[in-house]
Design an enzyme around this catalytic site. Structure first.
Site, mmCIF file in Angstrom:
data_model
loop_
_atom_site.group_PDB
_atom_site.id
_atom_site.type_symbol
_atom_site.label_atom_id
_atom_site.label_comp_id
_atom_site.label_asym_id
_atom_site.label_seq_id
_atom_site.Cartn_x
_atom_site.Cartn_y
_atom_site.Cartn_z
ATOM 1 N N PRO A 89 113.353 160.285 111.389
ATOM 2 C CG PRO A 89 114.479 161.562 109.624
ATOM 3 C CD PRO A 89 112.979 161.193 110.377
ATOM 4 C CD GLU A 116 110.953 168.818 103.278
ATOM 5 O OE1 GLU A 116 111.766 168.723 104.423
ATOM 6 O OE2 GLU A 116 111.381 168.477 102.066
ATOM 7 N NE ARG A 154 115.509 137.230 109.997
ATOM 8 C CZ ARG A 154 116.365 136.588 110.755
ATOM 9 N NH1 ARG A 154 116.663 136.830 111.909
ATOM 10 N NH2 ARG A 154 117.196 135.546 110.175
ATOM 11 C CG ASP A 169 120.072 135.981 113.206
ATOM 12 O OD1 ASP A 169 120.672 135.379 112.392
ATOM 13 O OD2 ASP A 169 118.953 136.197 112.824
HETATM 14 N N1 SAH Z 1 112.303 166.764 106.679
HETATM 15 C C1 SAH Z 1 112.659 165.345 107.575
HETATM 16 C C2 SAH Z 1 112.924 164.304 106.607
HETATM 17 C C3 SAH Z 1 111.767 163.786 105.947
HETATM 18 S S1 SAH Z 1 111.794 162.364 104.930
HETATM 19 C C4 SAH Z 1 113.852 165.591 108.317
HETATM 20 O O1 SAH Z 1 114.866 166.407 107.654
HETATM 21 O O2 SAH Z 1 113.902 164.948 109.385
HETATM 22 C C5 SAH Z 1 110.233 161.791 105.009
HETATM 23 C C6 SAH Z 1 109.807 160.613 105.578
HETATM 24 O O3 SAH Z 1 110.724 159.429 105.586
HETATM 25 C C7 SAH Z 1 109.681 161.068 107.342
HETATM 26 O O4 SAH Z 1 108.794 161.655 107.581
HETATM 27 C C8 SAH Z 1 109.896 159.505 107.940
HETATM 28 O O5 SAH Z 1 108.627 158.803 108.071
HETATM 29 C C9 SAH Z 1 110.840 158.838 106.789
HETATM 30 N N2 SAH Z 1 112.129 158.583 107.260
HETATM 31 C C10 SAH Z 1 113.439 159.230 106.627
HETATM 32 N N3 SAH Z 1 114.383 158.903 107.145
HETATM 33 C C11 SAH Z 1 114.305 158.180 108.066
HETATM 34 C C12 SAH Z 1 114.963 157.386 109.144
HETATM 35 N N4 SAH Z 1 116.232 157.538 109.276
HETATM 36 N N5 SAH Z 1 114.246 156.436 109.780
HETATM 37 C C13 SAH Z 1 113.034 156.560 110.015
HETATM 38 N N6 SAH Z 1 112.188 157.135 109.110
HETATM 39 C C14 SAH Z 1 112.825 158.082 108.429
#
Ligand code: SAH
Length: 253
Positions: A89, A116, A154, A169
């Site tokens: 994220p 996490e 794609r 698209d």
């Molecule tokens: N503790 C982290 C969230 C971990 S979620 C935080 O608060 O930022 C677990 C995993 O899901 C992450 O390591 C990532 O690989 C994936 N993930 C979660 N949300 C994502 C998003 N919006 N974009 C890309 N990967 C995501």
């Protein structure tokens, strides 16, 4: 193009390699998929891939070493070193331009976090890019990795049946940079709602003009940022600007 995915849940990826447009392209050999489970790169009896966070707090953190070993194994199967993208994220928001550059690079290694997240030292040692799907939190990086692969596959020549459908698209900015126009199919009368007359006219230029105006109007209403981008990229014609000026004028009244 080849994608290598580092994931604790390799079975999830049948969704892209086995189904739909991406599945057909996979069967035809347009792209390759390697799946690497960090669990296979552990050396203890429990095959441990995570541990409690230093400093305390909830949840678990993925161990650096099994991830690093998995990435190295993936690199060794590729013709040349690939970029290593961590799903996160905190990463750069994925978009169509990134999908296109993945195609140009011949794919990459995608690392899926769980719990996490992953040990920071793995990120510093091995990751070249962090990529986000948007401002929300998922429970793992697998769905983002699948979304990225789908968007890239794609774009491969021959992946889509009708060569034109990728061109039309939304976001295919080299050509339009605008949102797609609405679509209609049979029946002509659906519960009292008809189909725009232009689409039934059989007149190709009229249909193209209608679609272009619908695209412009939708983008103007919903995503003025994209419209500005298209303008700066020189993708708007004189006729487009005239139509947009009319929209602006009508809105003022
Ligand atoms: N503790 C982290 C969230 C971990 S979620 C935080 O608060 O930022 C677990 C995993 O899901 C992450 O390591 C990532 O690989 C994936 N993930 C979660 N949300 C994502 C998003 N919006 N974009 C890309 N990967 C995501």
């Amino acid at each position: 193009m080849r994608f290598d995915v580092v994931t604790l849940f390799p079975d999830m990826f049948g969704a892209v390699s086995g189904q739909g447009v991406t599945g057909r392209a996979f069967k035809h050999g347009l792209w390759e998929l390697g799946l690497w489970n960090p669990r296979d790169f552990t050396h203890d009896v429990h095959r441990t891939v995570d541990d409690r966070p230093y400093g305390g707090g909830p949840g678990m953190v993925m161990l650096a070493d099994p991830l690093e070993q998995a990435v190295l194994a993936a690199q060794s199967r590729r013709p040349r070193p690939a970029s290593v993208m961590l799903m996160s994220p905190a990463g750069k928001r994925f978009d169509q331009a990134m999908a296109q550059s993945l195609v140009d690079e011949g794919g990459s290694i995608l690392v899926c976090g769980r719990y996490e997240g992953v040990d920071q030292r793995f990120i510093e040692r091995c990751v070249t890019h962090e990529v986000s799907m948007g401002d929300f939190v998922l429970s793992g990086g697998e769905i983002p990795a699948m979304a990225i692969m789908d968007a890239a596959v794609r774009l491969l020549p021959g992946a889509l049946n009708d060569a034109d459908s990728a061109r039309q698209d939304s976001f295919n900015d080299a050509l339009t940079g605008l949102l797609d126009s609405p679509h209609y199919t049979r029946p002509e009368d659906y519960k009292g709602q008809g189909v725009p007359a232009e689409l039934l006219s059989g007149h190709h230029a009229k249909i193209a003009a209608w679609r272009r105006e619908q695209s412009l109007a939708l983008t103007w209403r919903r995503r003025p940022d994209l419209l500005e981008q298209a303008r700066r990229a020189g993708l708007l014609s004189k006729a487009d600007e005239k139509f947009l000026a009319r929209l602006e004028r009508d809105a003022e009244h």
